[in-house]
Enzyme design. Structure first.
Site, short mmCIF file in Angstrom:
data_model
loop_
_atom_site.label_atom_id
_atom_site.label_comp_id
_atom_site.label_asym_id
_atom_site.label_seq_id
_atom_site.Cartn_x
_atom_site.Cartn_y
_atom_site.Cartn_z
N GLU A 91 10.85 -12.34 -17.90
CA GLU A 91 10.62 -11.42 -19.02
C GLU A 91 11.79 -11.41 -19.99
O GLU A 91 12.94 -11.45 -19.53
CB GLU A 91 10.45 -9.99 -18.48
CG GLU A 91 9.10 -9.72 -17.92
CD GLU A 91 8.98 -8.32 -17.33
OE1 GLU A 91 8.22 -8.18 -16.38
OE2 GLU A 91 9.65 -7.38 -17.81
N ARG A 150 6.27 -6.75 -10.04
CA ARG A 150 7.38 -7.42 -10.71
C ARG A 150 7.01 -8.89 -10.86
O ARG A 150 6.35 -9.46 -9.98
CB ARG A 150 8.68 -7.32 -9.90
CG ARG A 150 9.37 -5.98 -9.97
CD ARG A 150 9.98 -5.71 -11.36
NE ARG A 150 10.69 -4.44 -11.42
CZ ARG A 150 10.16 -3.30 -11.85
NH1 ARG A 150 8.91 -3.26 -12.28
NH2 ARG A 150 10.89 -2.19 -11.88
N THR A 158 1.03 -5.79 -11.59
CA THR A 158 1.81 -4.76 -12.30
C THR A 158 3.07 -4.43 -11.50
O THR A 158 3.67 -3.38 -11.71
CB THR A 158 1.00 -3.46 -12.51
OG1 THR A 158 0.55 -3.02 -11.22
CG2 THR A 158 -0.19 -3.65 -13.44
N HIS A 189 4.93 -5.32 -20.00
CA HIS A 189 5.57 -4.41 -19.05
C HIS A 189 5.46 -2.95 -19.51
O HIS A 189 6.48 -2.29 -19.76
CB HIS A 189 7.04 -4.82 -18.84
CG HIS A 189 7.60 -4.27 -17.54
ND1 HIS A 189 8.55 -4.93 -16.80
CD2 HIS A 189 7.33 -3.13 -16.86
CE1 HIS A 189 8.85 -4.21 -15.73
NE2 HIS A 189 8.12 -3.11 -15.75
N GLY A 231 3.50 -0.65 -17.75
CA GLY A 231 2.84 0.07 -16.65
C GLY A 231 3.04 1.57 -16.68
O GLY A 231 2.10 2.34 -16.49
N PHE A 245 0.84 -1.20 0.00
CA PHE A 245 0.00 0.00 0.00
C PHE A 245 0.87 1.25 0.00
O PHE A 245 0.79 2.10 0.88
CB PHE A 245 -0.92 -0.05 1.23
CG PHE A 245 -2.19 0.76 1.09
CD1 PHE A 245 -3.06 0.53 0.04
CD2 PHE A 245 -2.52 1.71 2.04
CE1 PHE A 245 -4.24 1.25 -0.07
CE2 PHE A 245 -3.70 2.43 1.95
CZ PHE A 245 -4.56 2.20 0.88
N GLY A 246 1.77 1.32 -1.00
CA GLY A 246 2.60 2.52 -1.16
C GLY A 246 1.95 3.44 -2.17
O GLY A 246 0.72 3.55 -2.25
N ARG A 247 2.81 4.07 -2.99
CA ARG A 247 2.28 5.08 -3.93
C ARG A 247 1.29 4.47 -4.93
O ARG A 247 0.19 4.99 -5.12
CB ARG A 247 3.45 5.72 -4.69
CG ARG A 247 4.26 6.67 -3.85
CD ARG A 247 5.52 7.06 -4.57
NE ARG A 247 6.38 5.92 -4.75
CZ ARG A 247 7.67 5.89 -4.46
NH1 ARG A 247 8.25 6.95 -3.98
NH2 ARG A 247 8.39 4.81 -4.65
N ILE A 248 1.69 3.35 -5.58
CA ILE A 248 0.81 2.79 -6.62
C ILE A 248 -0.39 2.10 -5.98
O ILE A 248 -1.52 2.22 -6.46
CB ILE A 248 1.60 1.84 -7.55
CG1 ILE A 248 2.76 2.59 -8.21
CG2 ILE A 248 0.68 1.26 -8.62
CD1 ILE A 248 3.71 1.72 -9.03
N SER A 307 0.13 -4.40 3.94
CA SER A 307 1.42 -3.83 3.61
C SER A 307 2.35 -4.08 4.78
O SER A 307 1.92 -4.54 5.84
CB SER A 307 1.26 -2.32 3.37
OG SER A 307 2.22 -1.86 2.46
N ARG A 308 3.64 -3.79 4.58
CA ARG A 308 4.59 -4.03 5.67
C ARG A 308 4.21 -3.19 6.89
O ARG A 308 4.24 -3.64 8.01
CB ARG A 308 5.98 -3.65 5.19
CG ARG A 308 7.02 -4.57 5.70
CD ARG A 308 8.26 -4.51 4.92
NE ARG A 308 8.61 -3.20 4.40
CZ ARG A 308 9.78 -2.95 3.88
NH1 ARG A 308 10.70 -3.88 3.86
NH2 ARG A 308 10.07 -1.76 3.38
#
Ligand code: NAP
Length: 329
Positions: A266, A237, A235, A284, A286, A153-156, A175-176
């Site tokens: 990939e 890794r 989206t 890839h 995004g 639950f960071g920026r993206i 999230s962490r």
């Protein structure tokens, strides 16, 4: 004398112009990744590198004795040996903060595409199979009022939650660290443990970085906890998902489908994913819009110039370089 800088791809001209004004610039001419030996050869005398999609290994670093700064044109930096850079006191930066809205746009587009079978529908029309309107043609599932589970639950992850609110979704996250109360309130997002998120979500969307901890975060155990009607969206890794376990989960109908922008090996895609209608695949892309890619390239250029000028770059990912120094630069 101007510092020598190597750029691993032909980036947008405004970013190259910015660097060229202060540095002796060399740019790889092709929009394709350099192998580690090629990269080592090209940055033998470089004091700075702008890396886009290449792998900067410890072996490459050994062959670049003058290197002082590495600017990655990406939020994730799992393509760099950051520990080896830190040991050499090489400053490493990313482009965190430049791509979150664009990447969340794609994550949400993939979520909608797999749920409403948009890619299948497009193929159906192009292949001339549409003969008449039919009552039960290509039924999908609803997005609105469903539960979205966000892992990371960071920026993206938070940008994804903002989009989901527009679809009246219930938002769970794990999230962490727990987000500040104000963020939870604004996004109406509920913190839960990972197992509850997997069990209750109709969509599980991954937004963690790839680290030792998150490698294969989604494996057989996790898929077995998801609803058979649920979709996985990735989206982040590729290696955050155990791709073999994902294939097994799809084959055994443990989940309803998946939409993927990133892959474990990939650009190779697991052959069993290629043949499935309930999987949507993207190469890839995004952060792939002109505006965002230009912003990322400019940010990488600014970071590199700051680092080479002896200033603390805004997007530093290894502040440990300064540890023990009196007064950070
Ligand atoms: P971010 O702001 O750093 O957010 C990542 C979140 O994941 C943080 O909240 C972090 O928690 C959490 N996290 C880290 N390790 C975790 C773990 N073991 N378990 C649970 N949560 C964990 O990064 P971002 O800007 O949102 O980007 C996320 C990732 O998206 C990037 O690392 C990159 O790999 C990927 N990405 C992909 C594309 C694409 O083209 N598909 C484009 C941009 C980014 P803490 O706050 O506690 O660290």
């Amino acid at each position: 004398m101007k510092p020598k800088v190597f750029v691993t791809r032909p980036l947008p001209q405004p970013a190259l112009d910015l660097v060229a004004a202060a540095c002796d610039l060399e740019v790889h001419a092709w929009d394709a990744p350099l192998s580690p030996p090629e990269l080592a050869e090209r940055c033998r005398d470089a004091e700075g590198i702008i890396v886009c999609g290449a792998c900067l290994t410890a072996e490459v670093l050994e062959k670049a004795p003058r290197l002082r700064a590495v600017a990655n044109v990406s939020v994730g930096y799992d393509n760099l040996d950051v520990e080896a850079c830190t040991r050499r006191r090489i400053l490493v930066t990313n482009t965190g903060g430049a791509a979150q809205e664009t990447t969340a746009d794609l994550a949400f587009a993939l979520l909608a595409a797999v749920t409403r079978r948009v890619v299948e529908a497009d193929r159906y029309v192009r292949e001339g199979r549409w003969q008449h309107w039919a009552w039960n043609l290509l039924w999908g599932a609803d997005l609105h009022h469903r539960t979205l589970g966000i892992l990371g639950f960071g920026r993206i992850g938070q940008a994804m939650a903002r989009r989901a609110r527009g679809f009246s979704m219930r938002i769970l996250y794990h999230s962490r660290h727990r987000a500040p109360e104000a963020v939870e309130r604004e996004l109406e997002a509920v913190y839960v443990d990972r197992d509850r998120l997997l069990a209750e979500s109709d969509f599980v969307s991954l937004h963690v970085p790839l680290t030792q901890e998150t490698h294969h975060l989604m494996g057989p155990r996790e898929f077995s906890r998801m609803k058979p009607s649920a979709f996985l969206i990735n989206t982040s890794r590729g290696a955050v998902v155990d791709e073999q376990a994902l294939v097994a989960a799809l084959e055994q109908k443990q989940i309803a489908g998946a939409a993927l922008d990133v892959f474990e090996h990939e650009p190779r895609v697991h052959p069993a994913l290629l043949g499935r209608d309930n999987v949507v695949l993207a190469p890839h892309i995004g952060s792939g819009t002109a505006e965002t890619r230009t912003k990322m390239a400019l940010l990488a250029a600014e970071n590199l110039l700051a680092a080479l000028a002896g200033k603390r770059p805004p997007n530093l990912v290894n502040p440990e370089v300064y540890a023990g120094e009196a007064g950070d630069a």
